[in-house]
Design a protein around this motif. Structure first.
Motif, PDB file in Angstrom:
ATOM      1  N   ALA A  80       0.826  -1.209   0.000  1.00 41.09           N
ATOM      2  CA  ALA A  80       0.000   0.000   0.000  1.00 41.09           C
ATOM      3  C   ALA A  80       0.859   1.256   0.000  1.00 41.09           C
ATOM      4  O   ALA A  80       0.518   2.255  -0.642  1.00 41.09           O
ATOM      5  CB  ALA A  80      -0.934  -0.008   1.209  1.00 41.09           C
ATOM      6  N   ASP A  81       1.977   1.226   0.721  1.00 43.81           N
ATOM      7  CA  ASP A  81       2.889   2.379   0.744  1.00 43.81           C
ATOM      8  C   ASP A  81       3.442   2.662  -0.649  1.00 43.81           C
ATOM      9  O   ASP A  81       3.534   3.826  -1.068  1.00 43.81           O
ATOM     10  CB  ASP A  81       4.059   2.123   1.693  1.00 43.81           C
ATOM     11  N   LEU A  82       3.817   1.608  -1.358  1.00 42.58           N
ATOM     12  CA  LEU A  82       4.363   1.797  -2.701  1.00 42.58           C
ATOM     13  C   LEU A  82       3.306   2.358  -3.642  1.00 42.58           C
ATOM     14  O   LEU A  82       3.580   3.281  -4.422  1.00 42.58           O
ATOM     15  CB  LEU A  82       4.920   0.472  -3.229  1.00 42.58           C
ATOM     16  N   LEU A  83       2.104   1.822  -3.585  1.00 42.34           N
ATOM     17  CA  LEU A  83       1.029   2.344  -4.431  1.00 42.34           C
ATOM     18  C   LEU A  83       0.753   3.804  -4.101  1.00 42.34           C
ATOM     19  O   LEU A  83       0.568   4.640  -5.008  1.00 42.34           O
ATOM     20  CB  LEU A  83      -0.233   1.506  -4.242  1.00 42.34           C
ATOM     21  N   ALA A  84       0.741   4.157  -2.819  1.00 43.91           N
ATOM     22  CA  ALA A  84       0.507   5.543  -2.412  1.00 43.91           C
ATOM     23  C   ALA A  84       1.621   6.460  -2.911  1.00 43.91           C
ATOM     24  O   ALA A  84       1.377   7.616  -3.275  1.00 43.91           O
ATOM     25  CB  ALA A  84       0.386   5.629  -0.891  1.00 43.91           C
ATOM     26  N   LEU A  85       2.851   5.955  -2.925  1.00 39.58           N
ATOM     27  CA  LEU A  85       3.975   6.749  -3.433  1.00 39.58           C
ATOM     28  C   LEU A  85       3.796   7.032  -4.920  1.00 39.58           C
ATOM     29  O   LEU A  85       3.995   8.174  -5.373  1.00 39.58           O
ATOM     30  CB  LEU A  85       5.288   6.007  -3.179  1.00 39.58           C
ATOM     31  N   LEU A  86       3.424   6.021  -5.693  1.00 36.35           N
ATOM     32  CA  LEU A  86       3.184   6.243  -7.119  1.00 36.35           C
ATOM     33  C   LEU A  86       2.089   7.286  -7.329  1.00 36.35           C
ATOM     34  O   LEU A  86       2.212   8.174  -8.187  1.00 36.35           O
ATOM     35  CB  LEU A  86       2.801   4.929  -7.802  1.00 36.35           C
ATOM     36  N   ASP A  87       1.031   7.192  -6.549  1.00 40.30           N
ATOM     37  CA  ASP A  87      -0.060   8.162  -6.670  1.00 40.30           C
ATOM     38  C   ASP A  87       0.402   9.567  -6.299  1.00 40.30           C
ATOM     39  O   ASP A  87       0.081  10.546  -6.987  1.00 40.30           O
ATOM     40  CB  ASP A  87      -1.233   7.757  -5.774  1.00 40.30           C
ATOM     41  N   ALA A  88       1.137   9.663  -5.203  1.00 38.58           N
ATOM     42  CA  ALA A  88       1.574  10.979  -4.722  1.00 38.58           C
ATOM     43  C   ALA A  88       2.496  11.668  -5.714  1.00 38.58           C
ATOM     44  O   ALA A  88       2.487  12.905  -5.831  1.00 38.58           O
ATOM     45  CB  ALA A  88       2.263  10.832  -3.366  1.00 38.58           C
ATOM     46  N   LEU A  89       3.286  10.881  -6.429  1.00 40.65           N
ATOM     47  CA  LEU A  89       4.218  11.444  -7.411  1.00 40.65           C
ATOM     48  C   LEU A  89       3.610  11.507  -8.809  1.00 40.65           C
ATOM     49  O   LEU A  89       4.302  11.868  -9.766  1.00 40.65           O
ATOM     50  CB  LEU A  89       5.508  10.615  -7.434  1.00 40.65           C
ATOM     51  N   ALA A  90       2.316  11.163  -8.907  1.00 41.00           N
ATOM     52  CA  ALA A  90       1.592  11.201 -10.181  1.00 41.00           C
ATOM     53  C   ALA A  90       2.282  10.360 -11.249  1.00 41.00           C
ATOM     54  O   ALA A  90       2.394  10.753 -12.416  1.00 41.00           O
ATOM     55  CB  ALA A  90       1.426  12.645 -10.661  1.00 41.00           C
ATOM     56  N   ILE A  91       2.745   9.185 -10.845  1.00 37.70           N
ATOM     57  CA  ILE A  91       3.370   8.237 -11.771  1.00 37.70           C
ATOM     58  C   ILE A  91       2.327   7.187 -12.153  1.00 37.70           C
ATOM     59  O   ILE A  91       1.886   6.404 -11.307  1.00 37.70           O
ATOM     60  CB  ILE A  91       4.598   7.570 -11.120  1.00 37.70           C
ATOM     61  N   ASP A  92       1.940   7.186 -13.395  1.00 41.53           N
ATOM     62  CA  ASP A  92       0.920   6.226 -13.843  1.00 41.53           C
ATOM     63  C   ASP A  92       1.465   4.807 -13.891  1.00 41.53           C
ATOM     64  O   ASP A  92       0.807   3.862 -13.451  1.00 41.53           O
ATOM     65  CB  ASP A  92       0.396   6.624 -15.225  1.00 41.53           C
ATOM     66  N   ARG A  93       2.683   4.654 -14.464  1.00 41.29           N
ATOM     67  CA  ARG A  93       3.291   3.337 -14.594  1.00 41.29           C
ATOM     68  C   ARG A  93       4.790   3.473 -14.361  1.00 41.29           C
ATOM     69  O   ARG A  93       5.396   4.475 -14.759  1.00 41.29           O
ATOM     70  CB  ARG A  93       3.040   2.731 -15.972  1.00 41.29           C
ATOM     71  N   ALA A  94       5.371   2.467 -13.729  1.00 42.86           N
ATOM     72  CA  ALA A  94       6.798   2.531 -13.410  1.00 42.86           C
ATOM     73  C   ALA A  94       7.421   1.162 -13.514  1.00 42.86           C
ATOM     74  O   ALA A  94       6.755   0.123 -13.394  1.00 42.86           O
ATOM     75  CB  ALA A  94       7.001   3.082 -11.997  1.00 42.86           C
ATOM     76  N   LEU A  95       8.724   1.147 -13.723  1.00 40.84           N
ATOM     77  CA  LEU A  95       9.517  -0.046 -13.497  1.00 40.84           C
ATOM     78  C   LEU A  95       9.753  -0.174 -12.006  1.00 40.84           C
ATOM     79  O   LEU A  95      10.047   0.830 -11.332  1.00 40.84           O
ATOM     80  CB  LEU A  95      10.861   0.050 -14.223  1.00 40.84           C
ATOM     81  N   LEU A  96       9.634  -1.377 -11.473  1.00 40.22           N
ATOM     82  CA  LEU A  96       9.847  -1.615 -10.055  1.00 40.22           C
ATOM     83  C   LEU A  96      10.983  -2.604  -9.870  1.00 40.22           C
ATOM     84  O   LEU A  96      11.046  -3.630 -10.566  1.00 40.22           O
ATOM     85  CB  LEU A  96       8.584  -2.178  -9.397  1.00 40.22           C
TER      86      LEU A  96
END
Length: 297
Positions: A80-96
């Protein structure tokens, strides 16, 4: 160092590379920190990736927003923390990319929210989602012995050891998990500063007690834990890297995790490398990320 409010946390993270580069989130494990990715991030940034390396909950400068939030270390909280980080930084898709706790967060987001993931690099345990329902099932004596620290943390004695001598405990873990890696005291000290986080002990203890079903999780993550209990497959392009000398999670000759991956999938075992793979073999880790970046493009 930057910070962003994400979910229940103020997450501290290091960002390198062009702002419009390919978003790449790199996630550390226990007991390590963001410095595990220093060389990896430098190389990826030079290749045009926007690298984001956050401190996980309980590490470094990352802080909980409220004193009332449970200091959970359960797997659902990390995802959940990782998903929230993507949302907060407005990153739609990322390499993890990640290992240990960080690899677990990356696997969870890849499994439950694949539309947010361009590709996954998972180190150590490839399918790094805990099967808590089966946690009480005994394994071989050799494997049980490698988990001594987890059983230790189930006790008050183990908790006190982290309170009173967390650096000593963690440095010993570094040594036995990466027996071929000759790290120096300065390298360890650079990462060990992250363990001074006021929530480190509570988050670590909760993580290792919860994964065996011994204590309840944060009710806020119950729905995610229910999904993870079904052991969902991962349907994003994935490369699994494993250190042949990993002292806690040595790779087996047979790849038991492969059936959980339903898209492009490659597993590589690296000789002479232990558990802290991105810091011990940064070029191999960076190569895997770059390969997925080209594959996803």
């Amino acid at each position: 160092m930057k910070t962003v409010t994400a979910g229940v946390l103020e997450i501290a993270y290091r960002e390198t590379g062009p702002k419009d580069g390919l978003p790449t989130v790199l996630l550390h494990g226990f007991p390590y920190d963001i410095h595990a990715f220093d060389a990896v991030a430098d190389r990826l940034a030079a290749a045009g990736h926007r690298c984001i390396v956050p401190f996980l909950r309980g590490y470094g400068a990352t802080r909980f927003l409220s004193a009332q939030t449970p200091r959970s270390g359960e797997q659902a909280a990390l995802g959940a923390d990782l998903l929230a980080l993507l949302d907060a930084l407005a990153i739609d898709r990322a390499l993890l990319g990640g290992y240990d706790w960080g690899g677990r967060a990356a696997c969870i987001v890849s499994a439950l929210w694949p539309e947010r993931v361009l590709g996954l690099v998972s180190c150590g345990t490839g399918y790094n989602i805990q099967n808590i329902a089966a946690a009480g099932q005994p394994v071989s004596p050799e494997e049980e012995a490698r988990y001594w620290y987890q059983y230790y943390f189930h006790s008050e004695r183990g908790r006190r050891a982290l309170v009173e001598n967390r650096r000593g405990v963690c440095e010993y873990i570094w040594t036995i998990w990466s027996p071929s890696w000759s790290f120096d005291s300065e390298t360890f000290a650079l990462s060990a500063a992250a363990f001074d986080n006021p929530d480190f002990v509570d988050v670590v203890i909760h993580s290792y007690r919860h994964r065996f079903g011994g204590i309840p999780g944060d009710p806020a993550f119950a729905a995610i834990e229910a999904q993870l209990a079904r052991q969902p497959d991962i349907a994003v392009p994935t490369m699994v890297l494993q250190g042949a000398d990993d002292g806690v999670d040595p790779p087996s000759a047979r790849d038991y995790d492969a059936p959980h991956f339903t898209a492009f999938y490659v597993r590589r075992i690296l000789p002479g490398i232990g558990h802290n793979l991105p810091q011990e073999a940064p070029d191999a880790f960076a190569d895997a990320v770059l390969h997925l970046g080209r594959y996803s493009g």
